[in-house]
Design an enzyme around this catalytic site. Structure first.
Site, PDB file in Angstrom:
ATOM      1  N   LYS A  38       6.225  -4.351  -3.732  1.00  0.00           N
ATOM      2  CA  LYS A  38       7.665  -4.169  -3.547  1.00  0.00           C
ATOM      3  C   LYS A  38       8.068  -4.225  -2.087  1.00  0.00           C
ATOM      4  O   LYS A  38       9.061  -4.834  -1.723  1.00  0.00           O
ATOM      5  CB  LYS A  38       8.043  -2.804  -4.133  1.00  0.00           C
ATOM      6  CG  LYS A  38       9.500  -2.448  -3.995  1.00  0.00           C
ATOM      7  CD  LYS A  38      10.259  -2.934  -5.184  1.00  0.00           C
ATOM      8  CE  LYS A  38      11.732  -2.688  -5.089  1.00  0.00           C
ATOM      9  NZ  LYS A  38      12.473  -3.759  -5.774  1.00  0.00           N
TER      10      LYS A  38
ATOM     11  N   GLY B 108      -1.041  -1.561   6.258  1.00  0.00           N
ATOM     12  CA  GLY B 108      -0.787  -2.435   7.412  1.00  0.00           C
ATOM     13  C   GLY B 108      -2.012  -3.265   7.728  1.00  0.00           C
ATOM     14  O   GLY B 108      -2.878  -3.474   6.875  1.00  0.00           O
TER      15      GLY B 108
ATOM     16  N   TRP C 211      -2.510  -2.813  -1.762  1.00  0.00           N
ATOM     17  CA  TRP C 211      -2.202  -4.240  -1.871  1.00  0.00           C
ATOM     18  C   TRP C 211      -3.143  -4.909  -0.881  1.00  0.00           C
ATOM     19  O   TRP C 211      -3.017  -4.728   0.336  1.00  0.00           O
ATOM     20  CB  TRP C 211      -0.739  -4.496  -1.503  1.00  0.00           C
ATOM     21  CG  TRP C 211      -0.294  -5.909  -1.743  1.00  0.00           C
ATOM     22  CD1 TRP C 211       0.139  -6.442  -2.913  1.00  0.00           C
ATOM     23  CD2 TRP C 211      -0.229  -6.967  -0.785  1.00  0.00           C
ATOM     24  NE1 TRP C 211       0.458  -7.765  -2.744  1.00  0.00           N
ATOM     25  CE2 TRP C 211       0.248  -8.124  -1.443  1.00  0.00           C
ATOM     26  CE3 TRP C 211      -0.536  -7.055   0.571  1.00  0.00           C
ATOM     27  CZ2 TRP C 211       0.435  -9.348  -0.800  1.00  0.00           C
ATOM     28  CZ3 TRP C 211      -0.353  -8.280   1.218  1.00  0.00           C
ATOM     29  CH2 TRP C 211       0.129  -9.406   0.529  1.00  0.00           C
TER      30      TRP C 211
ATOM     31  N   HIS D 154      19.173 -36.587  -5.884  1.00  0.00           N
ATOM     32  CA  HIS D 154      18.404 -36.970  -4.692  1.00  0.00           C
ATOM     33  C   HIS D 154      16.920 -36.669  -4.853  1.00  0.00           C
ATOM     34  O   HIS D 154      16.196 -36.618  -3.864  1.00  0.00           O
ATOM     35  CB  HIS D 154      18.974 -36.255  -3.455  1.00  0.00           C
ATOM     36  CG  HIS D 154      20.400 -36.613  -3.178  1.00  0.00           C
ATOM     37  ND1 HIS D 154      20.783 -37.859  -2.730  1.00  0.00           N
ATOM     38  CD2 HIS D 154      21.548 -35.903  -3.333  1.00  0.00           C
ATOM     39  CE1 HIS D 154      22.104 -37.901  -2.596  1.00  0.00           C
ATOM     40  NE2 HIS D 154      22.596 -36.725  -2.972  1.00  0.00           N
TER      41      HIS D 154
ATOM     42  N   CYS E 117       0.837  -1.188   0.000  1.00  0.00           N
ATOM     43  CA  CYS E 117       0.000   0.000   0.000  1.00  0.00           C
ATOM     44  C   CYS E 117       0.874   1.241   0.000  1.00  0.00           C
ATOM     45  O   CYS E 117       1.835   1.346   0.747  1.00  0.00           O
ATOM     46  CB  CYS E 117      -0.952   0.076   1.176  1.00  0.00           C
ATOM     47  SG  CYS E 117      -2.123  -1.264   1.240  1.00  0.00           S
TER      48      CYS E 117
ATOM     49  N   LYS F  22      13.394 -15.030  -9.724  1.00  0.00           N
ATOM     50  CA  LYS F  22      13.079 -13.982 -10.700  1.00  0.00           C
ATOM     51  C   LYS F  22      12.080 -14.503 -11.723  1.00  0.00           C
ATOM     52  O   LYS F  22      11.152 -13.817 -12.118  1.00  0.00           O
ATOM     53  CB  LYS F  22      14.340 -13.517 -11.454  1.00  0.00           C
ATOM     54  CG  LYS F  22      15.246 -12.571 -10.732  1.00  0.00           C
ATOM     55  CD  LYS F  22      14.786 -11.135 -10.697  1.00  0.00           C
ATOM     56  CE  LYS F  22      14.178 -10.762  -9.378  1.00  0.00           C
ATOM     57  NZ  LYS F  22      14.980 -10.763  -8.200  1.00  0.00           N
TER      58      LYS F  22
HETATM   59  O1  M6R Z   1      12.965  -4.791   0.754  1.00  0.00           O
HETATM   60  P1  M6R Z   1      13.529  -6.147   1.021  1.00  0.00           P
HETATM   61  O2  M6R Z   1      14.897  -6.336   0.450  1.00  0.00           O
HETATM   62  O3  M6R Z   1      13.522  -6.486   2.494  1.00  0.00           O
HETATM   63  O4  M6R Z   1      12.563  -7.164   0.312  1.00  0.00           O
HETATM   64  C1  M6R Z   1      12.731  -8.537   0.452  1.00  0.00           C
HETATM   65  C2  M6R Z   1      11.925  -9.311  -0.574  1.00  0.00           C
HETATM   66  O5  M6R Z   1      10.563  -9.045  -0.415  1.00  0.00           O
HETATM   67  C3  M6R Z   1      12.339  -8.964  -2.010  1.00  0.00           C
HETATM   68  O6  M6R Z   1      13.703  -9.180  -2.212  1.00  0.00           O
HETATM   69  C4  M6R Z   1      11.532  -9.813  -3.016  1.00  0.00           C
HETATM   70  O7  M6R Z   1      11.871 -11.149  -2.898  1.00  0.00           O
HETATM   71  C5  M6R Z   1      11.809  -9.288  -4.438  1.00  0.00           C
HETATM   72  N1  M6R Z   1      10.576  -8.860  -5.046  1.00  0.00           N
HETATM   73  C6  M6R Z   1      12.409 -10.295  -5.346  1.00  0.00           C
HETATM   74  O8  M6R Z   1      12.671  -9.765  -6.595  1.00  0.00           O
END
Ligand code: M6R
Length: 612
Positions: A607, A101, A74, A507, A2, A488
């Protein structure tokens, strides 16, 4: 998760609000909405879907007023519909609130408010705050900040809340608990937002807010109090990012732009790290050589891509500084009673500095007596603020949801830490450290080399766009690279992708290989250990079962069994992830484009993940 913007000033408020939301859309894009401070009754517009849907719905009847709040969502409580979109409004249509939140006691509040006669129109946890604030404001004779203070003492959970009332439309009130909110100080105008990117084009002066602090802005004033109403002296800082960094700059997507910004991001993170007398300079660590020598263990906590940087830290720090390193997914850390003592250094890695899982792990570690060092890309965000020390990466704003340049700079940060520790505890000589540092300095040029020759890879990727499974193999420090390649691809192409340690293949995972299954193998840097032969055997094993193998290998390395070879420049083995990751980013990017997916805002993601 959000995005929130508040504005009070001379501009027609819709402009900075919509512009701000555009910059914050990476935080969530299930719906968007604004409330404008029209005297008497607020103007509210909200729409499910991306910001563009809201913009299309705003017509010439948009009032020209000078304050307002905006939100991009979000979804947590309640699906992504028009009704559940923020702002939420009280039954008088005069008070509007936006929220990031989770309000944990929303259900209990809702019941009480319904008994008092409030009528709810959404399924969200947020709406209960609109009704609660409405009652509290009446009790406080129209003082919205006082109402917010009382609300904070009633609400449980994590939240940023920003509210406005039609009877004092110039006044915008906000608060934060375990969720970000920054104030932008303009000239005759003031802002609030989840992230400075929202107002960076108007001002570079910002104030950070502490836990449970309430901020009230008008065009000419900013007042901050704690939850008891005591005035708080603002902590002002200068924003170092420039506005252009948050624009696409001619690239089709932010992600592509950010991939191409990596040489600069890496170079910027390395600036000034070697002193004239050949010592790694990391004053930010705030540890004496004696404290470093007495370190017993390092625990790295992080999520997602940042966790992969943590895995790289394990290989590098253990090898160079001979200090045991464990790497833990932040969301698991505090629930398993980790052993923490004063000899433990916890390193928290986070691009945003706001990831709730990582923040909670930081708090757990600190409460148990560990020293916490943050590696972070976002100035003055919560994780560095709550850590004992912070090493900032200099990636600049990362807007695309898929992390690229942040990861490479996180790797650089952990290498610097590894070299610094090894130099301080005598495990590497000054010559060895200086040699490795010089190799680090060459990385930007080598990344550029990869990016200059990336076109054939983009073309090759398109030939795989119909595949619904891709596997990645790595060994040793190539293993986190394999995991990152798979993450990714899942995130961007929405296909089943898995990364495996090459030795684990037999394995179980080898059963996944079928005729035509694409397998991307990262061949370890050949000059420092013999693992490349083992990986070559793995390649033969999957090829024998019908896989189409793409190999990422350093220049000159011997490769057999590959349908395609992607060459990367030669570097010391432990630095290879910085280079080997780049083609995998391009692969995932191109797959997403070929499949018609939204590259910068992949489905279901946000993000900055500010809920646990
Ligand atoms: O802001 P942060 O580095 O703590 O975020 C961690 C993950 O949410 C972030 O790296 C996520 O996995 C990415 N979208 C991957 O590309």
């Amino acid at each position: 998760m959000c995005g929130i913007v508040g504005y009070s000033g001379p501009q027609s408020a819709a402009t900075p609000l919509i512009e701000g939301l555009r910059r914050l859309e990476y935080r969530g894009y299930d719906s968007a909405g604004i409330a404008l401070g029209v005297s008497g009754k607020l103007f509210v517009a909200k729409k499910a879907g991306k910001l563009a849907n809201l913009e299309n719905a705003l017509d010439s009847s948009l009032p020209i007023v000078h304050s307002g709040i905006g939100h991009t969502r979000w979804a947590t409580h309640g699906g992504p519909t028009d009704r559940n979109a923020h702002p939420h409004v009280d039954n008088d249509g005069k008070l509007a609130v936006i929220h990031n939140g989770i309000i944990e006691n929303y259900s209990e509040l809702r019941t009480k408010l319904e008994i008092r006669g409030h009528v709810f129109t959404s399924e969200t946890d947020t709406e209960s705050v609109a009704h609660l604030l409405s009652d509290l404001r009446k009790e406080h004779k129209g003082d919205l900040a006082a109402a917010m203070r009382d609300a904070v003492n009633v609400l449980r959970g994590s939240f940023t809340l920003v509210a406005i009332h039609a009877d004092n439309p110039d006044v915008v009130v906000g608060v934060r608990r375990n969720s970000p909110l920054v104030v932008g100080l303009g000239n005759g105008e003031n802002f609030m937002a989840s992230d400075v990117a929202a107002f960076i084009e108007y001002t570079k002066r910002a104030i950070e807010l502490g836990q449970d602090e309430i901020v009230t802005i008008t065009p000419t004033s900013v007042v901050i109090t704690d939850s008891d109403g005591k005035l708080v002296t603002p902590k002002e800082y200068e924003i170092s990012w420039d506005a252009a960094a948050a624009q696409k700059g001619g690239f089709t997507h932010f992600m592509l732009k950010e991939i191409f910004e990596q040489p600069k991001a890496v170079a910027d993170t390395l600036i000034g790290r070697l002193s004239d007398n050949g010592q790694i300079v990391l004053d930010e660590l705030r540890m004496t050589a004696e404290e470093i020598r007495s370190l017993k263990k390092i625990t790295v906590i992080a999520c997602g891509t940042a966790y992969h940087a943590g895995m790289v830290a394990k290989y590098a720090i253990e090898k160079w500084a001979k200090i045991p390193v464990e790497v833990e997914i932040a969301s698991e850390y505090r629930y398993r009673d980790p052993i923490i003592d004063p000899g433990t250094l916890v390193i928290a890695i986070s691009q945003s500095g706001e990831t709730m899982d990582t923040l909670m792990a930081v708090r757990h570690a600190k409460a148990a007596g560990a020293r916490v060092l943050a590696i972070c890309n976002t100035n003055s965000s919560t994780i560095p603020r709550e850590s004992d020390a912070v090493l900032y990466t200099h990636a600049g704003p990362e807007i695309a949801v898929a992390s690229t340049k942040a990861l490479l700079t996180q790797m650089i940060a952990v290498y610097l830490i590894g070299l610094h520790l090894a130099q301080a505890n005598g495990q590497l000589s000054d010559d060895q450290v200086q040699h490795l540092y010089r190799e680090l300095l060459e990385l930007p040029g080598k990344i550029e080399q990869i990016l200059e020759t990336v076109e054939p890879l983009r073309e090759l990727t398109r030939s795989f766009s119909e595949n619904n499974i891709v596997l990645f193999l790595g060994r040793n420090i190539g293993y986190p690279v394999a995991l990152e390649g798979a993450l990714k691809l899942k995130e961007l192409a929405y296909i089943h992708a898995e990364g495996f340690a090459g030795g684990e293949l037999k394995h179980g995972p080898i059963a996944l290989i079928d005729n035509g299954t694409p397998v991307i193998a990262i061949l370890p840097a050949g000059h420092e250990h013999a693992l490349d032969e083992k990986m070559l055997s793995n390649i033969q094993e999957v090829k024998a079962r019908g896989a189409r193998v793409i190999v990422i290998a350093e220049e000159g390395a011997h490769v057999e069994g590959a349908e395609h070879i992607i060459r990367i420049p030669i570097v010391p083995a432990l630095l290879q992830p910085v280079l080997a990751t780049v083609p995998l980013q391009v692969f995932a990017y191109e797959m997403a484009v070929a499949r018609g997916n939204d590259v910068d805002q992949p489905r279901n993601l946000a993000k900055s993940v500010t809920v646990e």
